[in-house]
Design a protein around this motif. Structure first.
Motif, PDB file in Angstrom:
ATOM      1  N   TYR A 149       0.980  -1.149   0.180  1.00  0.00           N
ATOM      2  CA  TYR A 149       0.021  -0.064   0.162  1.00  0.00           C
ATOM      3  C   TYR A 149       0.833   1.319   0.030  1.00  0.00           C
ATOM      4  O   TYR A 149       0.622   2.339  -0.907  1.00  0.00           O
ATOM      5  N   LEU A 150       1.936   1.291   0.780  1.00  0.00           N
ATOM      6  CA  LEU A 150       2.743   2.330   0.871  1.00  0.00           C
ATOM      7  C   LEU A 150       3.415   2.636  -0.535  1.00  0.00           C
ATOM      8  O   LEU A 150       3.278   3.803  -0.960  1.00  0.00           O
ATOM      9  N   ALA A 151       3.694   1.447  -1.197  1.00  0.00           N
ATOM     10  CA  ALA A 151       4.190   1.458  -2.613  1.00  0.00           C
ATOM     11  C   ALA A 151       3.065   2.270  -3.495  1.00  0.00           C
ATOM     12  O   ALA A 151       3.768   3.102  -4.331  1.00  0.00           O
ATOM     13  N   ILE A 152       1.838   1.934  -3.657  1.00  0.00           N
ATOM     14  CA  ILE A 152       0.847   2.556  -4.119  1.00  0.00           C
ATOM     15  C   ILE A 152       0.721   4.022  -3.988  1.00  0.00           C
ATOM     16  O   ILE A 152       0.857   4.819  -5.116  1.00  0.00           O
ATOM     17  N   PHE A 153       0.863   4.479  -2.740  1.00  0.00           N
ATOM     18  CA  PHE A 153       0.839   5.727  -2.361  1.00  0.00           C
ATOM     19  C   PHE A 153       2.074   6.531  -2.861  1.00  0.00           C
ATOM     20  O   PHE A 153       1.838   7.734  -3.262  1.00  0.00           O
ATOM     21  N   SER A 154       3.088   5.959  -2.709  1.00  0.00           N
ATOM     22  CA  SER A 154       4.435   6.461  -3.216  1.00  0.00           C
ATOM     23  C   SER A 154       4.482   6.682  -4.707  1.00  0.00           C
ATOM     24  O   SER A 154       5.023   7.775  -5.366  1.00  0.00           O
TER      25      SER A 154
END
Lengths: 325, 283
Positions: A40-45
């Motif tokens: 999820y952090l990767a998606i946001f980033s």
């Protein structure tokens, strides 16, 4: 020659993907949850990267996009009659509320685009930061609708259990990555990068800078919305404190920095790095040591950023190139 | 109610002015957006609390040492980080922001993340006309305005002050005229440290201390500087009073919990329609 390289790369990515997909079978469940967070952090980033990494319009309002999607979907899907009660809690099924949440996030992205028409640099940073703080303020006085400072919890989750959620997060991350990667290497991606270098020259060349910027904001809102809506349904709770967390914003931006800005792939590497560094420090500083591990992580992040501003991805690429040869 | 509005408005405006003038000097001279500016205030507040209320050092000595701590910290931030990355706005913004969060976490680690109450600097209440005002607010107002006026005189009358104004107006020309920018930067960071130190002690005695209170003064300073015109001390004073009174009005007459939201919404609107601020860019 070029085709050969592309084929090589393709197999490398496929290998990584298969490895990721099989990972729940040989890592403990706790780590699977960590990987979900990293995804999820990767998606946001990545979503931050397509806007800020490409165009140079540094957004501090990214948690706003994520929170709007999360709150919209949470409120609409919240079962009616359950405390805190509000007439806006419709108990709609999540296959309706998540798309609505994503649309709300896209619209918010377009609202942020309005200051982006005129302001740049520190001004834009301030407007997006202020917009996010207004959002947090509104969420904490949202009464029964958004649960005020306590937030909402107990709204429906998509899947129970860790494994289905793991595969959901992998699918989401890969699709977001694929879309943004395609955009990034297209003409649009190149023009977005040109905005970062010299916006005025680009408009003298007859390019419609406004339209390009609008596309960047739209894509950013879309992907942040997808990430945000699914993320909060995965967590099953949302509050002003968690949704507008400054630390989340820093993690998003640092992931892009550490991985390599303007590369889309880089933020994924960065997100895994950030998540696993924070998790890896946990056993060293148990209990109240949350602050100490955040401090160590931030100091490390700051040093990496200042020493290697191009990020890890270009370095890894170079390393691979020299090894394959 | 009207007397309360005047009292809150004046106090808040004075505190915001102190914080914002430091920010605008740094921005005007070095074109640096110092996102750790809010932690300057917070650090001074905590230093005052620890020295006076924990270590039991006398009031005015603690006050002096707290301001000094803030100055030392400010100069350290400039010399240690900002000077090395000057000229790269993105690096400045992120490094100072990450620094701010590191400071926040360090304070959480040492002092806890619960709110701490700071004693008023002076006790008692005065009656002026028919209005009761706490002596603390009178002292805060008095010292703040003395500091602001002293700074205005310094900026407008001394050679150093003229150099600061010159460099805010036209950087290239000022450098050609032989103004030493690195020395001036050091001086502005020192001045900003003094002003932020005063503001920090006052702000914490006016509200409370918590590791996350740096964000509001930072965003308010940033807003004031942009509304007032970058690098303009007088513009900042006007903008600080506008924001201070709007916030006090919302707090007293609309809804206390909306004070930050409405102020920020007004700021966003101003930035949308007048991106160069209400008074344009001048020193």
């Amino acid at each position: 020659m070029n085709k050969h390289k592309l084929k090589n790369n393709f197999f490398l990515w496929l290998l990584l993907l298969v490895f990721l997909a099989l990972s729940p079978f040989f890592v403990p469940e706790g780590y699977v949850r960590v990987i979900i967070m990293a995804n999820y952090l990767a998606i946001f980033s990545m979503s931050w990267d397509i806007l800020s990494g490409y165009t140079g319009y540094i957004s501090f309002g990214h948690t706003l996009l994520i929170a709007v999607a999360g709150y919209t979907s949470a409120i609409l899907s919240y079962p009616p009659g359950v405390w805190p009660h509000s007439d806006l809690h419709l108990g709609l099924p999540i296959y309706i509320t998540i798309p609505v949440g994503v649309i709300a996030s896209i619209l918010t992205g377009l609202i942020l685009f309005v200051p982006g028409i005129k302001t740049r640099g520190p001004y834009f940073v301030l407007v997006t930061l202020a917009a996010s703080m207004v959002g947090e303020g509104l969420a904490s006085i949202s009464g029964n609708v958004g649960g005020a400072t306590r937030g909402l919890f107990g709204f429906p989750t998509i899947f129970p259990g860790t494994f289905p959620n793991f595969y959901l997060s992998v699918v989401l991350m890969c699709s977001v990555c694929f879309i943004l990667w395609l955009v990034g290497r297209s003409d649009i991606g190149r023009l977005l990068k040109a905005i970062n270098m010299d916006e005025d020259s680009l408009s003298y060349l007859g390019k419609n800078v406004l339209k390009l910027k609008c596309i960047a904001f739209l894509l950013s809102g879309l992907t942040a919305g997808i990430g945000g809506a699914f993320y909060f349904h995965y967590l099953g709770s949302i509050s002003p404190h968690s949704a507008f967390s400054f630390l989340l914003l820093i993690e998003i931006i640092l992931s892009a920095f550490i991985g390599g800005m303007g590369t889309i792939i880089g933020p994924i590497i960065g997100a895994y790095f950030v998540t696993f560094t924070l998790e890896g420090l946990r056993p060293l500083f148990p209990g109240i040591g949350a602050s100490s591990r955040i401090i160590i992580f931030l100091v490390a992040g700051l040093i990496i950023y200042l020493k290697k501003p191009q990020g890890l991805y270009p370095l890894i690429k170079q390393l691979l190139k020299s090894h394959i040869k | 109610m009207l007397d309360q509005l005047v009292m809150f408005g004046l106090t808040l405006s004075a505190l915001y002015s102190l914080a914002a003038i430091g920010f605008t000097l740094i921005f005007g001279v070095g074109r640096i957006s110092n996102l750790s500016h809010g932690t300057f205030l917070m650090l001074a507040g905590y230093a005052f609390y620890i020295l006076h209320q924990v270590a039991g050092i006398s009031l005015w000595l603690s006050f002096l040492l707290a301001v000094l701590t803030c100055v030392v910290y400010s100069v350290m931030v400039f010399k240690g980080i900002v000077e090395k990355i000057m000229g790269n706005p993105m690096k400045e913004i992120f490094s100072t922001l990450i620094l701010a969060i590191i400071v926040e976490q360090a304070i959480t680690l040492t002092c806890g993340d619960y709110p701490l109450n700071v004693y008023p600097i002076v006790q008692g209440v005065s009656i002026i006309g028919a209005v009761r005002i706490s002596n603390n607010i009178l002292v805060v107002l008095g010292i703040s305005w003395v500091a602001i006026i002293a700074l205005l005189i310094f900026i407008h009358k001394s050679n150093l002050g003229r150099a600061i104004r010159a460099i805010s107006m036209n950087r290239e020309l000022a450098v050609i005229m032989g103004i030493d920018t690195s020395r001036l930067n050091l001086i502005t960071w020192t001045l900003a440290g003094i002003l932020a130190g005063l503001a920090g002690v006052f702000y914490s005695s006016y509200t409370y201390l918590k590791p996350d209170i740096w964000l509001t003064p930072l965003v308010m300073s940033f807003s004031i500087v942009i509304i007032g015109g970058i690098g303009s001390v007088k513009g900042s004073l006007v903008a600080a009073n506008i924001i201070g009174f709007v916030e006090s009005y919302v707090m007293l007459f609309v809804n206390e919990r909306l004070r930050g939201v409405i102020t920020l919404a007004i700021l966003i609107l101003i930035l949308l329609f007048r991106p160069k601020g209400l008074f344009g860019e001048e020193a």
